[in-house]
Motif scaffolding. Structure first.
Motif, PDB file in Angstrom:
ATOM      1  N   THR A  97     -53.451 -57.904 -72.564  1.00 23.78           N
ATOM      2  CA  THR A  97     -53.400 -56.557 -71.974  1.00 23.78           C
ATOM      3  C   THR A  97     -52.292 -55.708 -72.575  1.00 23.78           C
ATOM      4  N   SER A 147     -58.846 -54.382 -72.018  1.00 21.19           N
ATOM      5  CA  SER A 147     -59.016 -54.096 -70.590  1.00 21.19           C
ATOM      6  C   SER A 147     -58.661 -55.348 -69.791  1.00 21.19           C
ATOM      7  N   GLN A 148     -58.408 -55.154 -68.502  1.00 23.42           N
ATOM      8  CA  GLN A 148     -58.117 -56.304 -67.650  1.00 23.42           C
ATOM      9  C   GLN A 148     -59.338 -57.215 -67.526  1.00 23.42           C
ATOM     10  N   ASP A 169     -59.702 -52.886 -63.187  1.00 27.27           N
ATOM     11  CA  ASP A 169     -59.773 -51.750 -64.113  1.00 27.27           C
ATOM     12  C   ASP A 169     -60.242 -50.491 -63.396  1.00 27.27           C
ATOM     13  N   ARG A 170     -61.278 -50.641 -62.614  1.00 24.85           N
ATOM     14  CA  ARG A 170     -61.870 -49.483 -61.923  1.00 24.85           C
ATOM     15  C   ARG A 170     -60.879 -48.848 -60.941  1.00 24.85           C
ATOM     16  N   ARG A 172     -57.565 -49.319 -61.002  1.00 22.23           N
ATOM     17  CA  ARG A 172     -56.240 -49.210 -61.641  1.00 22.23           C
ATOM     18  C   ARG A 172     -55.183 -50.058 -60.926  1.00 22.23           C
ATOM     19  N   THR A 203     -53.877 -58.497 -60.372  1.00 19.28           N
ATOM     20  CA  THR A 203     -55.162 -59.000 -60.864  1.00 19.28           C
ATOM     21  C   THR A 203     -55.117 -60.510 -61.082  1.00 19.28           C
TER      22      THR A 203
END
Length: 124
Positions: A30, A36-37, A89-90, A92, A98
């Motif tokens: 990352t 992306s995560q 991701d969506r 944030r 995560t």
């Protein structure tokens, strides 16, 4: 009830090593690679899962290692890891949240999926 949790301690100890591998790879991907995560969490999971699958098969579940079992485990848990990363991701969500969330979720989901599906004991 005791039979339900058989092997959980060993699975947890191996999971600590798995978590260290997963988190290190996740944060490298990352931050340094700027992935992306979702992609980072999935890739980190796949690497860490290869280690923990083999070690758990030998020490926790005393089962034969097979490609089919490995693919079954990686498919199920891989979808879960990608989904957690996609959600993060969506919305944030910070990367630490995560991987911590996925690690906790995978501890229980991974144990029961491994115990009752991937490494289930065959009736004699």
């Amino acid at each position: 009830m005791k039979a339900l949790w058989k092997g959980f301690y060993s699975y947890t100890v191996i999971g600590v090593a798995n978590t260290l591998i997963h988190w290190q790879i996740f944060f490298v991907l990352t931050t340094a690679a700027q992935l992306s995560q979702a992609a980072s969490n999935f890739a980190a999971f796949c690497v860490a899962a290869s280690f923990s699958f083999y070690v758990n098969a030998l020490y926790t579940f005393d089962a034969r290692v097979s490609v089919l079992r490995y693919l079954l485990f990686v498919s199920f848990m891989g979808v879960l890891s990608f989904g957690v990363g996609l959600f993060a991701d969506r919305w944030r969500i910070h990367g630490l949240v995560t991987v911590a969330s996925f690690s906790l979720l995978s501890l229980f989901c991974g144990f029961f999926f491994s115990r009752f599906v991937v490494f289930r004991e065959r009736e004699a």
